[in-house]
Motif scaffolding. Structure first.
Motif, mmCIF file in Angstrom:
data_model
loop_
_atom_site.group_PDB
_atom_site.id
_atom_site.type_symbol
_atom_site.label_atom_id
_atom_site.label_comp_id
_atom_site.label_asym_id
_atom_site.label_seq_id
_atom_site.Cartn_x
_atom_site.Cartn_y
_atom_site.Cartn_z
ATOM 1 N N MET A 54 11.673 -13.642 -14.531
ATOM 2 C CA MET A 54 12.096 -13.646 -13.136
ATOM 3 C C MET A 54 11.848 -12.285 -12.480
ATOM 4 N N ILE A 55 12.229 -11.209 -13.174
ATOM 5 C CA ILE A 55 12.032 -9.872 -12.628
ATOM 6 C C ILE A 55 10.539 -9.588 -12.486
ATOM 7 N N GLU A 56 9.765 -10.021 -13.494
ATOM 8 C CA GLU A 56 8.327 -9.818 -13.455
ATOM 9 C C GLU A 56 7.729 -10.485 -12.217
ATOM 10 N N ALA A 57 8.193 -11.702 -11.935
ATOM 11 C CA ALA A 57 7.691 -12.437 -10.776
ATOM 12 C C ALA A 57 8.014 -11.697 -9.478
ATOM 13 N N LEU A 58 9.235 -11.197 -9.369
ATOM 14 C CA LEU A 58 9.597 -10.433 -8.170
ATOM 15 C C LEU A 58 8.673 -9.238 -7.976
ATOM 16 N N ILE A 59 8.443 -8.517 -9.060
ATOM 17 C CA ILE A 59 7.605 -7.320 -8.986
ATOM 18 C C ILE A 59 6.165 -7.692 -8.636
ATOM 19 N N LEU A 60 5.638 -8.710 -9.323
ATOM 20 C CA LEU A 60 4.232 -9.067 -9.161
ATOM 21 C C LEU A 60 3.939 -9.856 -7.885
ATOM 22 N N VAL A 61 4.985 -10.315 -7.209
ATOM 23 C CA VAL A 61 4.771 -11.046 -5.952
ATOM 24 C C VAL A 61 5.149 -10.202 -4.743
ATOM 25 N N ILE A 62 6.313 -9.579 -4.769
ATOM 26 C CA ILE A 62 6.824 -8.895 -3.579
ATOM 27 C C ILE A 62 5.926 -7.736 -3.148
ATOM 28 N N PHE A 63 5.593 -6.840 -4.061
ATOM 29 C CA PHE A 63 4.790 -5.677 -3.660
ATOM 30 C C PHE A 63 3.426 -6.089 -3.105
ATOM 31 N N PRO A 64 2.644 -6.902 -3.835
ATOM 32 C CA PRO A 64 1.350 -7.298 -3.266
ATOM 33 C C PRO A 64 1.488 -8.056 -1.940
ATOM 34 N N PHE A 65 2.487 -8.946 -1.869
ATOM 35 C CA PHE A 65 2.701 -9.679 -0.618
ATOM 36 C C PHE A 65 2.937 -8.722 0.540
ATOM 37 N N CYS A 66 3.782 -7.733 0.339
ATOM 38 C CA CYS A 66 4.089 -6.776 1.402
ATOM 39 C C CYS A 66 2.857 -5.980 1.816
ATOM 40 N N MET A 67 2.020 -5.598 0.860
ATOM 41 C CA MET A 67 0.797 -4.847 1.180
ATOM 42 C C MET A 67 -0.157 -5.705 2.010
ATOM 43 N N VAL A 68 -0.345 -6.956 1.605
ATOM 44 C CA VAL A 68 -1.238 -7.854 2.335
ATOM 45 C C VAL A 68 -0.665 -8.160 3.716
ATOM 46 N N TYR A 69 0.631 -8.437 3.777
ATOM 47 C CA TYR A 69 1.276 -8.737 5.061
ATOM 48 C C TYR A 69 1.159 -7.555 6.016
ATOM 49 N N ALA A 70 1.411 -6.344 5.519
ATOM 50 C CA ALA A 70 1.311 -5.149 6.369
ATOM 51 C C ALA A 70 -0.106 -4.972 6.890
ATOM 52 N N ALA A 71 -1.090 -5.177 6.031
ATOM 53 C CA ALA A 71 -2.482 -5.011 6.444
ATOM 54 C C ALA A 71 -2.863 -6.024 7.520
ATOM 55 N N ILE A 72 -2.535 -7.275 7.300
ATOM 56 C CA ILE A 72 -2.895 -8.314 8.271
ATOM 57 C C ILE A 72 -2.117 -8.144 9.565
ATOM 58 N N SER A 73 -0.837 -7.844 9.448
ATOM 59 C CA SER A 73 -0.017 -7.636 10.638
ATOM 60 C C SER A 73 -0.550 -6.478 11.480
ATOM 61 N N ASP A 74 -0.893 -5.384 10.829
ATOM 62 C CA ASP A 74 -1.416 -4.226 11.556
ATOM 63 C C ASP A 74 -2.768 -4.553 12.180
ATOM 64 N N MET A 75 -3.569 -5.333 11.470
ATOM 65 C CA MET A 75 -4.874 -5.717 11.992
ATOM 66 C C MET A 75 -4.741 -6.569 13.249
ATOM 67 N N ILE A 76 -3.759 -7.452 13.281
ATOM 68 C CA ILE A 76 -3.604 -8.384 14.397
ATOM 69 C C ILE A 76 -2.777 -7.793 15.538
ATOM 70 N N THR A 77 -1.698 -7.076 15.209
ATOM 71 C CA THR A 77 -0.759 -6.645 16.247
ATOM 72 C C THR A 77 -0.639 -5.137 16.426
ATOM 73 N N MET A 78 -1.262 -4.365 15.521
ATOM 74 C CA MET A 78 -1.126 -2.903 15.533
ATOM 75 C C MET A 78 0.316 -2.467 15.276
ATOM 76 N N THR A 79 1.054 -3.307 14.563
ATOM 77 C CA THR A 79 2.413 -2.940 14.170
ATOM 78 C C THR A 79 2.655 -3.404 12.734
ATOM 79 N N ILE A 80 3.507 -2.671 12.054
ATOM 80 C CA ILE A 80 3.974 -3.070 10.731
ATOM 81 C C ILE A 80 5.489 -3.213 10.872
ATOM 82 N N ALA A 81 5.952 -4.424 10.721
ATOM 83 C CA ALA A 81 7.375 -4.713 10.930
ATOM 84 C C ALA A 81 8.246 -3.927 9.960
ATOM 85 N N ASN A 82 9.399 -3.496 10.446
ATOM 86 C CA ASN A 82 10.358 -2.773 9.604
ATOM 87 C C ASN A 82 10.760 -3.587 8.383
ATOM 88 N N ARG A 83 10.778 -4.900 8.523
ATOM 89 C CA ARG A 83 11.217 -5.749 7.411
ATOM 90 C C ARG A 83 10.319 -5.594 6.184
#
Length: 172
Positions: free
Chosen positions: A1-30
């Motif tokens: 379970m912990i492994e899944a959190l680590i291996l999903v959350i960090f990459p997800f956040c990196m991809v989300y930040a990149a796409i969000s910044d690409m589309i909106t020029m903002t990276i949400a605080n969340r």
């Protein structure tokens, strides 16, 4: 379970930040909040010593101080500054953080040059209405540096302390 959190959350956040910044020029605080909260929850559960967690927090605070100085000077966006600090929390003091900083700078420089060439080319007039390229084509906005930070974070994550722990835990 912990492994899944680590291996999903960090990459997800990196991809989300990149796409969000690409589309909106903002990276949400969340994004930064999720990275910080997840680290603070899972790091002790992996057996990371309290002193090591403290050094990770120190790395994040040092990066936040530097990046907010750059933000105050107008050379960096606030979302980028927070994302850098939250990512530094995961990297800790040491080689992964240094690699992240260097790769972020390299990817950022290459992205900046590519966007400047793109903005000054006739193709930007044709493709500038495409959602993913709209901000790249807009000469009035800055560079979505979250794209470079996301790429660098994904590249370094496997050698980060929690990335190493998660992979080792799955192979036991």
């Amino acid at each position: 379970m912990i492994e899944a959190l680590i291996l999903v959350i960090f990459p997800f956040c990196m991809v989300y930040a990149a796409i969000s910044d690409m589309i909106t020029m903002t990276i949400a605080n969340r994004v930064s909040v999720l990275l910080v909260a997840t680290f603070l929850i899972v790091a002790p559960l992996t057996g990371m010593p309290l002193a090591a967690i403290g050094f990770h927090v120190l790395a994040a605070m040092a990066v936040l101080a530097v990046t907010f100085g750059l933000f105050a000077l107008g050379t960096m966006g606030g979302g980028d500054a927070k994302l850098l600090a939250a990512t530094a929390l995961w990297m800790g003091i040491g080689t992964p953080l240094a690699e992240y900083a260097v790769l972020g700078a390299i990817w950022g420089g290459m992205l900046t040059l590519a966007i400047l060439v793109y903005r000054n080319s006739p193709i930007s007039d044709v493709t500038g209405n495409f959602l993913l390229l709209r901000k790249f084509a807009d000469r009035r906005v800055g560079i979505p540096y979250g794209v470079a930070l996301g790429a660098a974070g994904l590249m370094v994550f496997p050698s980060s302390p929690l990335g190493v722990w998660a992979v080792q835990a799955l192979t036991r």
